[in-house]
Design a protein around this motif. Structure first.
Motif, PDB file in Angstrom:
ATOM      1  N   VAL A  29       1.008  -1.208   0.145  1.00 36.46           N
ATOM      2  CA  VAL A  29       0.198   0.184   0.022  1.00 36.46           C
ATOM      3  C   VAL A  29       0.796   1.235   0.012  1.00 36.46           C
ATOM      4  CG1 VAL A  29      -1.583   1.284   1.335  1.00 36.46           C
ATOM      5  CG2 VAL A  29      -1.886  -1.012   1.140  1.00 36.46           C
ATOM      6  N   SER A  82      -2.817  -3.244  -6.532  1.00 36.81           N
ATOM      7  CA  SER A  82      -4.426  -3.142  -6.620  1.00 36.81           C
ATOM      8  C   SER A  82      -4.595  -2.823  -4.972  1.00 36.81           C
ATOM      9  CB  SER A  82      -5.036  -4.194  -7.329  1.00 36.81           C
ATOM     10  OG  SER A  82      -6.473  -4.130  -6.830  1.00 36.81           O
ATOM     11  N   LEU A  83      -5.195  -1.489  -4.848  1.00 36.96           N
ATOM     12  CA  LEU A  83      -5.675  -1.455  -3.440  1.00 36.96           C
ATOM     13  C   LEU A  83      -6.826  -2.309  -3.018  1.00 36.96           C
ATOM     14  CD1 LEU A  83      -5.262   2.471  -3.545  1.00 36.96           C
ATOM     15  CD2 LEU A  83      -3.696   0.797  -2.271  1.00 36.96           C
ATOM     16  N   GLU A  84      -7.682  -2.568  -3.849  1.00 37.46           N
ATOM     17  CA  GLU A  84      -8.600  -3.547  -3.486  1.00 37.46           C
ATOM     18  C   GLU A  84      -8.059  -4.941  -3.110  1.00 37.46           C
ATOM     19  OE1 GLU A  84      -8.463  -1.928  -6.447  1.00 37.46           O
ATOM     20  OE2 GLU A  84     -10.202  -0.327  -6.191  1.00 37.46           O
ATOM     21  N   THR A  85      -7.215  -5.400  -3.896  1.00 38.16           N
ATOM     22  CA  THR A  85      -6.573  -6.679  -3.595  1.00 38.16           C
ATOM     23  C   THR A  85      -5.813  -6.681  -2.312  1.00 38.16           C
ATOM     24  OG1 THR A  85      -6.286  -7.125  -6.034  1.00 38.16           O
ATOM     25  CG2 THR A  85      -5.014  -8.612  -4.307  1.00 38.16           C
ATOM     26  N   GLU A  86      -5.237  -5.430  -1.961  1.00 36.90           N
ATOM     27  CA  GLU A  86      -4.538  -5.471  -0.702  1.00 36.90           C
ATOM     28  C   GLU A  86      -5.563  -5.148   0.453  1.00 36.90           C
ATOM     29  OE1 GLU A  86      -1.411  -5.858  -0.690  1.00 36.90           O
ATOM     30  OE2 GLU A  86      -1.358  -5.972  -3.015  1.00 36.90           O
ATOM     31  N   MET A  87      -6.600  -4.635   0.148  1.00 38.74           N
ATOM     32  CA  MET A  87      -7.693  -4.654   1.232  1.00 38.74           C
ATOM     33  C   MET A  87      -8.114  -5.874   1.517  1.00 38.74           C
ATOM     34  SD  MET A  87     -10.003  -1.094   0.681  1.00 38.74           S
ATOM     35  CE  MET A  87     -10.953  -1.809  -0.861  1.00 38.74           C
ATOM     36  N   LEU A  88      -8.307  -6.764   0.627  1.00 40.16           N
ATOM     37  CA  LEU A  88      -8.841  -8.271   0.850  1.00 40.16           C
ATOM     38  C   LEU A  88      -7.473  -8.953   1.450  1.00 40.16           C
ATOM     39  CD1 LEU A  88     -10.303  -9.121  -2.590  1.00 40.16           C
ATOM     40  CD2 LEU A  88     -11.521  -8.640  -0.278  1.00 40.16           C
ATOM     41  N   ARG A  89      -6.315  -8.920   0.992  1.00 42.56           N
ATOM     42  CA  ARG A  89      -5.087  -9.425   1.773  1.00 42.56           C
ATOM     43  C   ARG A  89      -5.137  -9.158   3.273  1.00 42.56           C
ATOM     44  NH1 ARG A  89      -1.028  -8.608  -3.282  1.00 42.56           N
ATOM     45  NH2 ARG A  89      -1.672 -10.641  -4.279  1.00 42.56           N
ATOM     46  N   SER A  90      -5.376  -7.782   3.721  1.00 48.00           N
ATOM     47  CA  SER A  90      -5.530  -7.175   4.789  1.00 48.00           C
ATOM     48  C   SER A  90      -6.320  -7.958   5.839  1.00 48.00           C
ATOM     49  CB  SER A  90      -5.596  -5.752   4.864  1.00 48.00           C
ATOM     50  OG  SER A  90      -5.519  -5.278   6.309  1.00 48.00           O
TER      51      SER A  90
END
Length: 117
Positions: A29, A82-90
Motif C-alpha cells: 500500500v 491493486s488497493l482492492e486486492t491489498e484490502m482483501l489481503r489485509s
C-alpha cells in the motif's frame, strides 16, 4: 511440563505469519504510487506448515516468510499494486490473526480446566 505444548506453538506461528503478511500488505500500500513497483505476498500458512519436518510448530516458528511476486495487471507506470486486492489481503491477515488468538485462548482455557483453575 506445560511450557512446550504444540498447540501454543502453532497458534504463535499462525499469529507470526499473519503479522508478516500484514507487513507485506502495508508495504504494498505504501508503494501503490511507486513506478515499477511489483506487489508482493507471502506463502499461505498452510503451505509453510506443510513444508516443515519434525514437530509441527517448530519449523513454522523458524520459517522465514519470504515474499514472492504477486503479479497482477500492471498500470501504465508498471506498478502492479491493486488497493482492492491489498484490502482483501489485509482482511485475510486480520482474520488469521484473530483465529490464532482464538486457538490460543481455547487451548489455555482447556489447560486451565484440566488443572482445576
Amino acid at each position: 511440563m506445560f511450557d512446550n505444548l504444540e498447540i501454543f506453538g502453532l497458534a504463535q506461528a499462525r499469529a507470526r505469519h499473519a503479522a508478516a503478511r500484514q507487513t507485506v500488505v502495508a508495504t504494498n500500500v505504501a508503494n501503490a504510487d511507486t513506478p515499477g513497483y511489483r506487489a508482493q505476498d507471502i506463502a499461505a500458512f498452510e503451505d509453510v506448515f506443510h513444508t516443515g519436518t519434525g514437530a509441527a510448530a517448530r519449523p513454522v516458528q523458524d520459517a522465514d516468510f519470504t515474499t514472492y511476486d504477486a503479479s497482477g495487471p500492471a498500470s501504465p507506470n508498471g506498478n502492479t499494486v491493486s488497493l482492492e486486492t491489498e484490502m482483501l489481503r489485509s482482511v485475510e491477515a486480520q482474520r488469521a490473526h484473530s483465529r490464532a488468538l482464538s486457538i490460543y485462548q481455547s487451548a489455555l482455557r482447556v489447560l486451565r480446566t484440566s488443572i482445576g483453575h
